[in-house]
Design a protein around this motif. Structure first.
Motif, PDB file in Angstrom:
ATOM      1  N   ASN A   1      17.279 -71.223   2.977  1.00  0.00           N
ATOM      2  CA  ASN A   1      16.593 -70.623   4.123  1.00  0.00           C
ATOM      3  C   ASN A   1      16.810 -69.111   4.217  1.00  0.00           C
ATOM      4  O   ASN A   1      16.552 -68.505   5.257  1.00  0.00           O
ATOM      5  CB  ASN A   1      17.054 -71.291   5.422  1.00  0.00           C
ATOM      6  CG  ASN A   1      16.726 -72.772   5.458  1.00  0.00           C
ATOM      7  OD1 ASN A   1      15.609 -73.176   5.132  1.00  0.00           O
ATOM      8  ND2 ASN A   1      17.713 -73.593   5.827  1.00  0.00           N
ATOM      9  N   SER A   2      17.274 -68.545   3.133  1.00  0.00           N
ATOM     10  CA  SER A   2      17.579 -67.110   3.134  1.00  0.00           C
ATOM     11  C   SER A   2      16.336 -66.265   3.350  1.00  0.00           C
ATOM     12  O   SER A   2      15.248 -66.587   2.839  1.00  0.00           O
ATOM     13  CB  SER A   2      18.214 -66.718   1.797  1.00  0.00           C
ATOM     14  OG  SER A   2      18.356 -65.314   1.699  1.00  0.00           O
ATOM     15  N   PRO A   3      16.453 -65.159   4.102  1.00  0.00           N
ATOM     16  CA  PRO A   3      15.341 -64.204   4.210  1.00  0.00           C
ATOM     17  C   PRO A   3      14.982 -63.656   2.832  1.00  0.00           C
ATOM     18  O   PRO A   3      15.846 -63.486   1.968  1.00  0.00           O
ATOM     19  CB  PRO A   3      15.898 -63.103   5.111  1.00  0.00           C
ATOM     20  CG  PRO A   3      17.047 -63.730   5.828  1.00  0.00           C
ATOM     21  CD  PRO A   3      17.623 -64.745   4.897  1.00  0.00           C
ATOM     22  N   MET A   4      13.701 -63.380   2.607  1.00  0.00           N
ATOM     23  CA  MET A   4      13.225 -62.852   1.333  1.00  0.00           C
ATOM     24  C   MET A   4      12.931 -61.360   1.464  1.00  0.00           C
ATOM     25  O   MET A   4      12.447 -60.892   2.499  1.00  0.00           O
ATOM     26  CB  MET A   4      11.957 -63.589   0.892  1.00  0.00           C
ATOM     27  CG  MET A   4      12.119 -65.098   0.768  1.00  0.00           C
ATOM     28  SD  MET A   4      13.315 -65.592  -0.506  1.00  0.00           S
ATOM     29  CE  MET A   4      12.422 -65.106  -1.986  1.00  0.00           C
ATOM     30  N   VAL A   5      13.217 -60.620   0.413  1.00  0.00           N
ATOM     31  CA  VAL A   5      12.901 -59.190   0.362  1.00  0.00           C
ATOM     32  C   VAL A   5      11.827 -59.004  -0.703  1.00  0.00           C
ATOM     33  O   VAL A   5      12.046 -59.319  -1.879  1.00  0.00           O
ATOM     34  CB  VAL A   5      14.148 -58.349   0.012  1.00  0.00           C
ATOM     35  CG1 VAL A   5      13.799 -56.864   0.012  1.00  0.00           C
ATOM     36  CG2 VAL A   5      15.278 -58.638   0.979  1.00  0.00           C
ATOM     37  N   PHE A   6      10.652 -58.506  -0.304  1.00  0.00           N
ATOM     38  CA  PHE A   6       9.541 -58.330  -1.238  1.00  0.00           C
ATOM     39  C   PHE A   6       9.549 -56.913  -1.817  1.00  0.00           C
ATOM     40  O   PHE A   6       9.991 -55.961  -1.178  1.00  0.00           O
ATOM     41  CB  PHE A   6       8.208 -58.615  -0.536  1.00  0.00           C
ATOM     42  CG  PHE A   6       7.946 -60.084  -0.335  1.00  0.00           C
ATOM     43  CD1 PHE A   6       7.196 -60.797  -1.256  1.00  0.00           C
ATOM     44  CD2 PHE A   6       8.475 -60.746   0.764  1.00  0.00           C
ATOM     45  CE1 PHE A   6       6.961 -62.153  -1.079  1.00  0.00           C
ATOM     46  CE2 PHE A   6       8.249 -62.102   0.949  1.00  0.00           C
ATOM     47  CZ  PHE A   6       7.488 -62.807   0.026  1.00  0.00           C
ATOM     48  N   PHE A   7       9.050 -56.811  -3.036  1.00  0.00           N
ATOM     49  CA  PHE A   7       9.042 -55.534  -3.740  1.00  0.00           C
ATOM     50  C   PHE A   7       7.978 -54.620  -3.137  1.00  0.00           C
ATOM     51  O   PHE A   7       6.811 -55.000  -3.017  1.00  0.00           O
ATOM     52  CB  PHE A   7       8.767 -55.751  -5.228  1.00  0.00           C
ATOM     53  CG  PHE A   7       9.218 -54.618  -6.099  1.00  0.00           C
ATOM     54  CD1 PHE A   7      10.554 -54.475  -6.426  1.00  0.00           C
ATOM     55  CD2 PHE A   7       8.320 -53.687  -6.585  1.00  0.00           C
ATOM     56  CE1 PHE A   7      10.983 -53.433  -7.226  1.00  0.00           C
ATOM     57  CE2 PHE A   7       8.736 -52.639  -7.387  1.00  0.00           C
ATOM     58  CZ  PHE A   7      10.078 -52.512  -7.709  1.00  0.00           C
TER      59      PHE A   7
END
Length: 212
Positions: A58-64
């Motif tokens: 459920n970790s937050p995602m960091v987009f490029f």
């Protein structure tokens, strides 16, 4: 810089080769967004992402993103840090054999381990207009978009590969071993033996000093 020597055959169409070696950067960071200029470049689209924690589903995602700027402090680039970035698992002395799958999803996690909030900074690249010199060069010359570091580690081992095709087993900037020097033959010696001239230009003490 390598130039044709007086003893060399004059029929060679290439007279001079210039190799510019700069500090560690990833392809996506510097040139990934050049795909917007040429879709054939194996770059980025903005759909790429990393979780803050690879062990948390459920970790937050960091987009490029495409708004990179000067990155400070320097992201970790030891062989241990790069292992985590590539495989998504922290380095340990008990690495499985074969190792984990290279998921390329540990960059944000490792950045957060280095400094809180750094994940956003490392998950960015430059727009072509932000690096106009590279943009101009890319419009006139080819881009090697499937290039990989010789060894996934810090600066000097990779520069040793540039000069001698091996780091002699080194995976870190070991100051004591660098000062003592390494015994392998360099490309400059091979050039000299073949009758080619060369020049070494540098801003700081050159890596060529680390050879005996």
């Amino acid at each position: 810089m390598v130039s044709q020597g007086s003893n060399s055959a004059s029929s060679y169409p290439i007279k001079t080769i210039v190799i510019l070696v700069q500090e560690n950067r990833s392809f996506d960071h510097m040139l990934g967004w050049f795909k917007s200029l040429n879709p054939e470049i194996d770059g980025v689209t903005g759909s790429e992402s990393n979780p803050i924690s690879t062990s948390d589903p459920n970790s937050p995602m960091v987009f490029f993103k495409d708004n990179s700027e000067y990155v400070d402090p320097d992201p970790a680039h030891s062989i241990q840090a790069i292992y985590e970035q590539v495989f998504g698992h922290p380095w340990s002395s008990d690495i499985p054999n074969p190792p984990h799958e290279p998921t390329m999803n540990g960059f944000a996690q490792n950045a957060e381990r280095t400094e809180k909030g750094m994940a956003e900074a490392v998950m960015k690249g430059f727009k072509p207009d932000a690096v106009p010199v590279y943009k101009e060069l890319a419009s006139k010359f080819g881009i090697c978009d499937r290039w990989f570091a010789s060894v996934p580690a810090s600066t000097q081992p990779n520069r040793m590969f540039v000069h001698s095709a091996t780091s002699y087993g080194q995976t870190s900037n070991d100051a004591i071993k660098l000062i003592k020097g390494f015994p392998q033959k360099t490309i400059f010696e091979s050039l000299d033996e073949s009758g080619f001239s060369f020049g070494i230009y540098y801003q700081y003490p050159p890596s060529t000093l680390f050879f005996r």
